[in-house]
Design a protein around this motif. Structure first.
Motif, PDB file in Angstrom:
ATOM      1  N   ALA A  34      67.486  79.748 -85.627  1.00 61.06           N
ATOM      2  CA  ALA A  34      66.601  79.810 -84.470  1.00 61.06           C
ATOM      3  C   ALA A  34      65.149  79.683 -84.906  1.00 61.06           C
ATOM      4  CB  ALA A  34      66.820  81.126 -83.734  1.00 61.06           C
ATOM      5  N   GLY A  35      64.921  79.499 -86.216  1.00 59.01           N
ATOM      6  CA  GLY A  35      63.565  79.364 -86.714  1.00 59.01           C
ATOM      7  C   GLY A  35      62.899  80.683 -87.033  1.00 59.01           C
ATOM      8  N   ASP A  36      63.624  81.795 -86.897  1.00 60.59           N
ATOM      9  CA  ASP A  36      63.044  83.102 -87.183  1.00 60.59           C
ATOM     10  C   ASP A  36      63.044  83.425 -88.670  1.00 60.59           C
ATOM     11  OD1 ASP A  36      62.672  83.501 -84.477  1.00 60.59           O
ATOM     12  OD2 ASP A  36      64.554  84.579 -84.225  1.00 60.59           O
ATOM     13  N   PHE A  37      63.989  82.884 -89.419  1.00 62.91           N
ATOM     14  CA  PHE A  37      64.114  83.145 -90.845  1.00 62.91           C
ATOM     15  C   PHE A  37      63.182  82.175 -91.563  1.00 62.91           C
ATOM     16  CE2 PHE A  37      67.335  83.185 -94.586  1.00 62.91           C
ATOM     17  CZ  PHE A  37      66.609  84.175 -95.236  1.00 62.91           C
ATOM     18  N   ARG A  38      62.114  82.733 -92.189  1.00 60.96           N
ATOM     19  CA  ARG A  38      61.086  81.888 -92.790  1.00 60.96           C
ATOM     20  C   ARG A  38      60.832  82.274 -94.240  1.00 60.96           C
ATOM     21  NH1 ARG A  38      56.067  80.583 -90.924  1.00 60.96           N
ATOM     22  NH2 ARG A  38      55.412  82.690 -91.378  1.00 60.96           N
ATOM     23  N   LEU A  39      60.578  81.262 -95.068  1.00 63.45           N
ATOM     24  CA  LEU A  39      60.238  81.417 -96.472  1.00 63.45           C
ATOM     25  C   LEU A  39      58.877  80.785 -96.690  1.00 63.45           C
ATOM     26  CD1 LEU A  39      61.097  82.117 -99.421  1.00 63.45           C
ATOM     27  CD2 LEU A  39      62.157  79.843 -99.510  1.00 63.45           C
ATOM     28  N   THR A  40      57.932  81.527 -97.285  1.00 63.67           N
ATOM     29  CA  THR A  40      56.591  81.017 -97.544  1.00 63.67           C
ATOM     30  C   THR A  40      56.171  81.405 -98.959  1.00 63.67           C
ATOM     31  OG1 THR A  40      55.558  82.997 -96.616  1.00 63.67           O
ATOM     32  CG2 THR A  40      55.895  81.143 -95.108  1.00 63.67           C
ATOM     33  N   SER A  41      55.072  80.796 -99.415  1.00 56.50           N
ATOM     34  CA  SER A  41      54.522  81.123-100.729  1.00 56.50           C
ATOM     35  C   SER A  41      53.004  81.136-100.678  1.00 56.50           C
ATOM     36  CB  SER A  41      54.971  80.113-101.785  1.00 56.50           C
ATOM     37  OG  SER A  41      54.323  80.395-103.022  1.00 56.50           O
ATOM     38  N   PRO A  42      52.387  82.280-101.010  1.00 51.29           N
ATOM     39  CA  PRO A  42      50.927  82.301-101.076  1.00 51.29           C
ATOM     40  C   PRO A  42      50.398  81.481-102.261  1.00 51.29           C
ATOM     41  CG  PRO A  42      51.832  84.393-101.825  1.00 51.29           C
ATOM     42  CD  PRO A  42      52.981  83.588-101.285  1.00 51.29           C
ATOM     43  N   ASP A  43      51.262  81.181-103.239  1.00 49.91           N
ATOM     44  CA  ASP A  43      50.846  80.376-104.390  1.00 49.91           C
ATOM     45  C   ASP A  43      50.839  78.880-104.088  1.00 49.91           C
ATOM     46  OD1 ASP A  43      50.557  82.656-105.936  1.00 49.91           O
ATOM     47  OD2 ASP A  43      52.530  82.481-106.870  1.00 49.91           O
ATOM     48  N   MET A  44      51.490  78.468-103.002  1.00 51.38           N
ATOM     49  CA  MET A  44      51.592  77.044-102.651  1.00 51.38           C
ATOM     50  C   MET A  44      51.361  76.854-101.155  1.00 51.38           C
ATOM     51  SD  MET A  44      54.942  76.188-105.018  1.00 51.38           S
ATOM     52  CE  MET A  44      55.967  77.473-104.275  1.00 51.38           C
ATOM     53  N   PRO A  45      50.236  77.348-100.619  1.00 52.10           N
ATOM     54  CA  PRO A  45      50.035  77.335 -99.168  1.00 52.10           C
ATOM     55  C   PRO A  45      49.857  75.949 -98.568  1.00 52.10           C
ATOM     56  CG  PRO A  45      48.021  78.008-100.250  1.00 52.10           C
ATOM     57  CD  PRO A  45      49.085  77.915-101.322  1.00 52.10           C
ATOM     58  N   ASP A  46      49.474  74.986 -99.380  1.00 52.47           N
ATOM     59  CA  ASP A  46      49.229  73.640 -98.844  1.00 52.47           C
ATOM     60  C   ASP A  46      50.400  72.694 -99.071  1.00 52.47           C
ATOM     61  OD1 ASP A  46      49.036  73.341-101.574  1.00 52.47           O
ATOM     62  OD2 ASP A  46      47.090  72.327-101.546  1.00 52.47           O
ATOM     63  N   GLY A  47      51.552  73.234 -99.493  1.00 50.98           N
ATOM     64  CA  GLY A  47      52.724  72.390 -99.715  1.00 50.98           C
ATOM     65  C   GLY A  47      52.685  71.595-101.006  1.00 50.98           C
ATOM     66  N   ARG A  48      51.773  71.958-101.884  1.00 46.02           N
ATOM     67  CA  ARG A  48      51.632  71.293-103.178  1.00 46.02           C
ATOM     68  C   ARG A  48      51.944  72.292-104.295  1.00 46.02           C
ATOM     69  NH1 ARG A  48      51.564  66.260-102.740  1.00 46.02           N
ATOM     70  NH2 ARG A  48      50.599  66.138-104.757  1.00 46.02           N
ATOM     71  N   MET A  49      52.531  71.804-105.383  1.00 47.79           N
ATOM     72  CA  MET A  49      52.849  72.628-106.545  1.00 47.79           C
ATOM     73  C   MET A  49      51.624  72.636-107.464  1.00 47.79           C
ATOM     74  SD  MET A  49      55.690  74.070-108.304  1.00 47.79           S
ATOM     75  CE  MET A  49      57.067  73.285-107.527  1.00 47.79           C
ATOM     76  N   PRO A  50      50.974  73.786-107.646  1.00 42.39           N
ATOM     77  CA  PRO A  50      49.804  73.846-108.529  1.00 42.39           C
ATOM     78  C   PRO A  50      50.228  73.924-110.005  1.00 42.39           C
ATOM     79  CG  PRO A  50      50.194  75.987-107.553  1.00 42.39           C
ATOM     80  CD  PRO A  50      51.212  75.047-106.954  1.00 42.39           C
ATOM     81  N   ALA A  51      49.274  73.746-110.901  1.00 38.54           N
ATOM     82  CA  ALA A  51      49.539  73.741-112.346  1.00 38.54           C
ATOM     83  C   ALA A  51      50.232  75.027-112.814  1.00 38.54           C
ATOM     84  CB  ALA A  51      48.245  73.534-113.119  1.00 38.54           C
ATOM     85  N   ALA A  52      49.967  76.133-112.145  1.00 39.58           N
ATOM     86  CA  ALA A  52      50.592  77.395-112.556  1.00 39.58           C
ATOM     87  C   ALA A  52      52.115  77.323-112.478  1.00 39.58           C
ATOM     88  CB  ALA A  52      50.089  78.551-111.696  1.00 39.58           C
ATOM     89  N   GLN A  53      52.657  76.523-111.568  1.00 36.60           N
ATOM     90  CA  GLN A  53      54.095  76.430-111.392  1.00 36.60           C
ATOM     91  C   GLN A  53      54.703  75.181-112.041  1.00 36.60           C
ATOM     92  OE1 GLN A  53      52.237  77.953-108.598  1.00 36.60           O
ATOM     93  NE2 GLN A  53      52.972  79.689-109.772  1.00 36.60           N
ATOM     94  N   VAL A  54      53.903  74.406-112.765  1.00 33.70           N
ATOM     95  CA  VAL A  54      54.368  73.208-113.461  1.00 33.70           C
ATOM     96  C   VAL A  54      54.907  73.608-114.836  1.00 33.70           C
ATOM     97  CG1 VAL A  54      53.577  71.006-114.465  1.00 33.70           C
ATOM     98  CG2 VAL A  54      52.821  71.699-112.181  1.00 33.70           C
ATOM     99  N   LEU A  55      55.899  72.880-115.306  1.00 38.96           N
ATOM    100  CA  LEU A  55      56.537  73.139-116.593  1.00 38.96           C
ATOM    101  C   LEU A  55      55.515  73.101-117.727  1.00 38.96           C
ATOM    102  CD1 LEU A  55      59.518  73.526-117.615  1.00 38.96           C
ATOM    103  CD2 LEU A  55      59.467  71.092-118.204  1.00 38.96           C
ATOM    104  N   SER A  56      55.702  73.950-118.719  1.00 41.33           N
ATOM    105  CA  SER A  56      54.783  73.992-119.858  1.00 41.33           C
ATOM    106  C   SER A  56      55.151  72.933-120.897  1.00 41.33           C
ATOM    107  CB  SER A  56      54.781  75.382-120.503  1.00 41.33           C
ATOM    108  OG  SER A  56      55.989  75.605-121.191  1.00 41.33           O
ATOM    109  N   ALA A  57      54.208  72.630-121.758  1.00 40.51           N
ATOM    110  CA  ALA A  57      54.407  71.641-122.818  1.00 40.51           C
ATOM    111  C   ALA A  57      55.500  72.063-123.787  1.00 40.51           C
ATOM    112  CB  ALA A  57      53.092  71.426-123.567  1.00 40.51           C
ATOM    113  N   ALA A  58      55.790  73.351-123.876  1.00 35.87           N
ATOM    114  CA  ALA A  58      56.797  73.856-124.816  1.00 35.87           C
ATOM    115  C   ALA A  58      58.176  73.260-124.572  1.00 35.87           C
ATOM    116  CB  ALA A  58      56.866  75.380-124.730  1.00 35.87           C
TER     117      ALA A  58
END
Length: 188
Positions: free
Chosen positions: A24-48
């Protein structure tokens, strides 16, 4: 697994998927780390990891609300359906998240003290449990689909650190009450 058990489990999974109500659209998942729908460098895989990306490989904060009545636990998966494997790539699986949890903190992966009590990180397509950040091949943006599945059971008995993503997905879908999805994008 014996054929009789497989067919019984498959029948139960099919029945659960058919009976699962439309959200019904009531169950929602959000992220304050990705508010604009983009994956920032913090969540990108490391060089290791050797895939050519140079991010922090830190799991994002996630929050949810509106879980359906009868929810007894959650399973979180993060999947890149655009990975050039033919079947996508699973970046994170967390099972047996207690029903009273309302989110995960930034950097919770790999830190048992920051995960809700009882939650289990299982294998990903990197071969190990824990979060593996975005790192698509150069030239095309990929979708990263965060799916939180509300379950009508307290814990998946197959959820161990060694469990494969498909096994967790099969049992999660068999006991799903509803799903909340967050899609973010990343390209390089």
């Amino acid at each position: 697994m014996p054929a009789r058990i497989c067919s019984t489990v498959a029948a139960a999974a099919m029945a659960a998927m058919i009976a699962m109500p439309a959200s019904a659209g009531d169950f929602r998942l959000t992220s304050p780390d990705m508010p604009d729908g983009r994956m920032p460098a913090a969540q990108v895989l490391s060089a290791a990891y050797g895939f050519g990306c140079d991010g922090d490989n830190r799991s994002p904060a996630l929050t949810w609300e509106g879980a359906p009545a009868g929810t007894r636990s959650f399973v979180l998966t993060v999947h890149d359906p655009d990975a050039p494997t033919g079947i996508g790539w699973t970046h994170w699986v967390v099972a047996n998240i207690p029903a009273d949890a309302q989110g995960l903190d930034t950097g919770a992966s790999g830190n048992a003290a920051r995960l809700p009590a009882g939650a289990v990180e299982t294998r990903t397509d990197f071969g190990l449990p824990g979060y593996g950040g975005a790192c698509p091949p150069e030239g095309r943006e990929h979708r990263y689909v965060f799916t939180l599945t509300a379950l009508g059971m307290e814990a998946l008995p197959v959820a161990t650190p060694e469990a494969m993503p498909a096994l967790i997905g099969f049992f999660a879908n068999a006991h799903a009450l509803d799903k909340a999805v967050l899609e973010v994008r990343y390209g390089r």
